[in-house]
Design a protein around this motif. Structure first.
Motif, mmCIF file in Angstrom:
data_model
loop_
_atom_site.group_PDB
_atom_site.id
_atom_site.type_symbol
_atom_site.label_atom_id
_atom_site.label_comp_id
_atom_site.label_asym_id
_atom_site.label_seq_id
_atom_site.Cartn_x
_atom_site.Cartn_y
_atom_site.Cartn_z
ATOM 1 N N LEU A 299 0.793 -1.238 0.000
ATOM 2 C CA LEU A 299 0.000 0.000 0.000
ATOM 3 C C LEU A 299 0.820 1.280 0.000
ATOM 4 O O LEU A 299 0.356 2.299 -0.507
ATOM 5 C CB LEU A 299 -0.972 -0.003 1.196
ATOM 6 N N ILE A 300 2.044 1.256 0.562
ATOM 7 C CA ILE A 300 2.832 2.507 0.550
ATOM 8 C C ILE A 300 3.067 2.989 -0.892
ATOM 9 O O ILE A 300 2.883 4.177 -1.169
ATOM 10 C CB ILE A 300 4.150 2.367 1.344
ATOM 11 N N PRO A 301 3.374 2.093 -1.845
ATOM 12 C CA PRO A 301 3.532 2.591 -3.224
ATOM 13 C C PRO A 301 2.237 3.208 -3.777
ATOM 14 O O PRO A 301 2.287 4.083 -4.629
ATOM 15 C CB PRO A 301 3.899 1.345 -4.025
ATOM 16 N N PHE B 152 -0.776 5.568 4.032
ATOM 17 C CA PHE B 152 -0.759 4.237 4.633
ATOM 18 C C PHE B 152 -0.810 4.322 6.151
ATOM 19 O O PHE B 152 -1.415 3.469 6.808
ATOM 20 C CB PHE B 152 0.497 3.462 4.198
ATOM 21 N N SER B 153 -0.206 5.370 6.691
ATOM 22 C CA SER B 153 -0.207 5.489 8.151
ATOM 23 C C SER B 153 -1.637 5.617 8.687
ATOM 24 O O SER B 153 -1.989 5.035 9.708
ATOM 25 C CB SER B 153 0.689 6.656 8.541
ATOM 26 N N VAL B 154 -2.502 6.368 7.954
ATOM 27 C CA VAL B 154 -3.910 6.481 8.362
ATOM 28 C C VAL B 154 -4.587 5.108 8.242
ATOM 29 O O VAL B 154 -5.270 4.626 9.171
ATOM 30 C CB VAL B 154 -4.660 7.516 7.489
ATOM 31 N N VAL C 245 -6.283 2.839 11.290
ATOM 32 C CA VAL C 245 -7.679 2.387 11.280
ATOM 33 C C VAL C 245 -7.728 0.858 11.391
ATOM 34 O O VAL C 245 -8.517 0.295 12.157
ATOM 35 C CB VAL C 245 -8.402 2.869 9.991
ATOM 36 N N CYS C 246 -6.854 0.191 10.632
ATOM 37 C CA CYS C 246 -6.848 -1.282 10.646
ATOM 38 C C CYS C 246 -6.482 -1.805 12.029
ATOM 39 O O CYS C 246 -7.035 -2.803 12.494
ATOM 40 C CB CYS C 246 -5.849 -1.828 9.628
ATOM 41 N N LYS C 247 -5.566 -1.144 12.687
ATOM 42 C CA LYS C 247 -5.124 -1.593 14.009
ATOM 43 C C LYS C 247 -6.285 -1.494 15.011
ATOM 44 O O LYS C 247 -6.554 -2.439 15.758
ATOM 45 C CB LYS C 247 -3.937 -0.722 14.439
ATOM 46 N N LEU C 248 -6.989 -0.336 14.968
ATOM 47 C CA LEU C 248 -8.126 -0.156 15.884
ATOM 48 C C LEU C 248 -9.215 -1.183 15.594
ATOM 49 O O LEU C 248 -9.763 -1.820 16.495
ATOM 50 C CB LEU C 248 -8.705 1.252 15.720
ATOM 51 N N LEU C 249 -9.520 -1.327 14.291
ATOM 52 C CA LEU C 249 -10.549 -2.289 13.862
ATOM 53 C C LEU C 249 -10.183 -3.697 14.339
ATOM 54 O O LEU C 249 -11.011 -4.429 14.908
ATOM 55 C CB LEU C 249 -10.610 -2.249 12.330
ATOM 56 N N HIS C 250 -8.924 -4.058 14.118
ATOM 57 C CA HIS C 250 -8.448 -5.393 14.478
ATOM 58 C C HIS C 250 -8.618 -5.627 15.988
ATOM 59 O O HIS C 250 -9.087 -6.679 16.408
ATOM 60 C CB HIS C 250 -6.977 -5.510 14.075
ATOM 61 N N ASN C 251 -8.255 -4.619 16.782
ATOM 62 C CA ASN C 251 -8.349 -4.770 18.235
ATOM 63 C C ASN C 251 -9.794 -4.962 18.697
ATOM 64 O O ASN C 251 -10.078 -5.813 19.529
ATOM 65 C CB ASN C 251 -7.778 -3.543 18.939
ATOM 66 N N TYR C 252 -10.725 -4.150 18.150
ATOM 67 C CA TYR C 252 -12.113 -4.212 18.640
ATOM 68 C C TYR C 252 -12.897 -5.367 18.033
ATOM 69 O O TYR C 252 -13.647 -6.050 18.731
ATOM 70 C CB TYR C 252 -12.814 -2.863 18.408
#
Ligand code: HEM
Length: 343
Positions: A148-150, A157-159, A163-170
């Motif tokens: 995704l960085i390219p 990608f940082s955004v 979002v993915c990290k928060l989604l994954h946790n919850y």
């Protein structure tokens, strides 16, 4: 006097180069010990230094395992995982091109039989949607920097990663709640029957030729998927909760790195099996998806893929199940069927 001073000055400038000269003349000598690096080596081995901070790992100023774990993640886990998942997708594309969709041999009978209850369907779709969200967000966290960085650039990608990290946790918490429910709900139909399921495995379910072996309500391959998903699910939940709640059991960093490695390997394994389930449930087998969408399947489908279960239904009290053998209704893909004919 002047020349002496100049000579002394030149020698002073050359002094720091002496270790390099020694190392050049005798490369095996190990160089001249540097007091600074000695100090940090001792700190790394936790031989010097104290701290007032209380808590697990608080005395570890430099974590040696951290770098080893990072290298393992980047150089082993991620590439191997990509190869396994890529191979699975490739195998099923080739399988589809060679074998095509597995049709209802006699066409649709037009009679439908009940396969799953509303509860079974609801639990299945909660399980499936939480799993898919976790798989996608987890894969983005693992492979996003390459894929995704390219496309999005580093800040984009940082955004996405946040979002993915928060989604994954919850969503992980929801998955943790639904897996035990699914475990008990589907357990009865997923217990192996050595004779029937052994024969099914010996013939590889008929997927590579030959007649389709007998099967109960759930065939041996589906039972295997159930056990992989449930046991894999428990491993993912346990390791995931350790990573979510880093101080839950006052576990140290080594535990967290271990949990991370177990979590990643288990997720690649379960996603690999999920690709098989997804393929067979959608494009692979005609009429399969209907069972989880409206709870019913065509009677000819039931007779072809789950003959022992269908015979049980016929012997049962349900008056909607056709008692006679069914044959060529003549349509595929949900068309209008011609009337039933007897075997
Ligand atoms: C979006 C993805 C998915 C689709 C389209 C899908 C579709 C289906 C279908 C059509 C069936 C019924 C098969 C039959 O009647 O023979 C089924 C059953 C089942 N699915 Fe899924 N599923 C998905 C995801 C999942 C996930 C993620 C899990 C577990 C983590 C799961 C676990 C099960 C189980 C335990 C059964 C019952 C046993 C069986 O019949 O195989 N499914 N699924």
């Amino acid at each position: 006097m002047l020349w002496s001073l100049l000579l002394l000055f030149a020698l002073t400038l050359l002094l720091p180069l002496i270790p390099y000269a020694v190392a050049y003349v005798n490369p095996d000598a190990g160089g001249v010990p540097n007091p600074g690096s000695e100090l940090w080596r001792e700190v790394r081995h936790a031989n010097v230094g104290t701290t007032q901070v209380q808590g697990v790992d608080s005395g570890v100023l430099i974590s040696e395992y951290g770098e080893r774990w990072r290298q393992y993640r980047m150089q082993q886990l991620a590439p191997w995982g990509a190869m396994v998942l890529g191979a699975m997708v490739g195998i099923f594309i080739v399988y589809y091109l060679v074998r095509g969709k597995i049709r209802i041999e006699d066409g649709r009978s037009g009679k439908r039989v009940r396969r799953y209850t509303t509860t079974e369907m609801t639990v299945h779709w909660i399980l499936a949607s939480t799993f898919v969200l976790l798989a996608l967000s987890g894969l983005i966290l693992l492979y996003g920097r390459w894929l995704l960085i390219p496309l999005l650039g580093a800040s984009g990608f940082s955004v996405t990663a946040t979002v993915c990290k928060l989604l994954h946790n919850y969503v992980g918490l929801l998955f943790a709640a639904i897996v035990p429910i699914a475990f008990f709900l589907y357990l009865k139909d997923s217990l192996f029957n050595l004779k029937v399921d052994g024969r099914w495995f010996m013939r590889a379910g008929g997927y590579f030729g030959g007649e389709e072996p007998s099967s109960e309500k759930v065939n041996a391959g589906q039972k295997m998927w159930y056990w992989v998903a449930m046991l894999g699910g428990f491993v993912l939940i346990t390791s995931g909760l350790l990573l979510d709640f880093t101080n839950l059991f006052q576990q140290g960093r080594e535990w967290l790195m271990g949990a991370h490695v177990v979590h990643t390997i288990a997720s690649i394994g379960v996603i690999a099996f999920f690709i098989v389930h997804l393929y067979l449930a959608t494009v692979g087998v005609e009429g399969a998806l209907e069972s989880m969408v409206n709870g019913h399947v065509d009677a000819n489908w039931a007779r072809q893929h789950h003959d022992l279960w269908y015979q049980e239904l016929q012997a049962g009290q349900d008056s909607t199940v056709p008692k006679e053998g069914l044959k060529a209704g003549g349509t595929h893909a949900g068309g209008v069927a011609s009337p039933l004919v007897k075997d």
